[in-house]
Write a protein that holds these residues in place. Structure first.
Motif, short mmCIF file in Angstrom:
data_model
loop_
_atom_site.label_atom_id
_atom_site.label_comp_id
_atom_site.label_asym_id
_atom_site.label_seq_id
_atom_site.Cartn_x
_atom_site.Cartn_y
_atom_site.Cartn_z
N PHE A 136 34.76 38.71 35.10
CA PHE A 136 36.03 38.49 35.80
C PHE A 136 37.06 39.55 35.38
N ALA A 137 37.15 39.81 34.08
CA ALA A 137 38.09 40.81 33.58
C ALA A 137 37.72 42.21 34.08
N GLY A 180 36.15 42.87 36.87
CA GLY A 180 36.49 42.90 38.29
C GLY A 180 37.97 43.13 38.51
N LEU A 181 38.81 42.48 37.70
CA LEU A 181 40.25 42.70 37.82
C LEU A 181 40.63 44.13 37.45
N ARG A 182 39.99 44.65 36.41
CA ARG A 182 40.29 46.01 35.98
C ARG A 182 39.88 47.03 37.04
N LEU A 229 39.74 46.42 40.21
CA LEU A 229 40.60 46.20 41.37
C LEU A 229 41.99 46.80 41.17
N ALA A 230 42.44 46.86 39.94
CA ALA A 230 43.77 47.41 39.66
C ALA A 230 43.76 48.91 39.88
N ARG A 234 35.24 51.65 43.29
CA ARG A 234 35.82 50.63 42.42
C ARG A 234 36.02 49.32 43.17
N ALA A 264 34.40 45.79 42.11
CA ALA A 264 35.24 44.62 41.90
C ALA A 264 34.77 43.45 42.74
N CYS A 281 31.60 42.04 41.12
CA CYS A 281 31.91 41.23 39.92
C CYS A 281 32.49 39.88 40.31
N MET A 282 33.45 39.89 41.22
CA MET A 282 34.05 38.62 41.65
C MET A 282 33.05 37.74 42.38
#
Length: 98
Positions: free
Chosen positions: A28-29, A31-33, A35-36, A71, A75, A78-79
């Motif tokens: 999850f982390a 995926g967020l990274r 996505l940012a 990316r 993401a 991962c999500m």
């Protein structure tokens, strides 16, 4: 082999705990990274619009670029794994699995 501890079962619990307890939040982390977007430096102001509290950094918005397509795909993958794991866990529990 000890008569009180079943080492095989203990190993299975530890591995499952590491995968579910650390692996899913790590995905999850990640995926967020992914996505940012990345930040770029703000443009220098023309004259006198510096903030003293920031040590002379020009005032104004910070531009955040969109993530690249690679990316974005990472993401989403991962999500998707995280959502799939949550859905699998819910279905397993609702179906009466122990």
């Amino acid at each position: 082999m000890s008569e009180f501890i079943e080492w095989g079962a203990l190993g299975q619990v530890v591995v499952a705990g590491l995968i579910i307890g650390a692996g899913i939040p790590a995905l999850f982390a990640l995926g967020l990274r992914l996505l940012a977007g990345t930040t770029t430096q703000p443009q220098r102001a023309a004259s006198g619009t510096r903030r003293a509290a920031d040590g002379g950094v020009p005032a104004g918005p910070v531009a955040i670029a969109r993530p690249t397509p690679a990316r974005l795909v990472g993401a989403i993958a991962c999500m998707g794994v995280v959502v799939g794991a949550i859905a699998f866990g819910l279905v397993f529990l609702v179906s009466g699995g122990h």
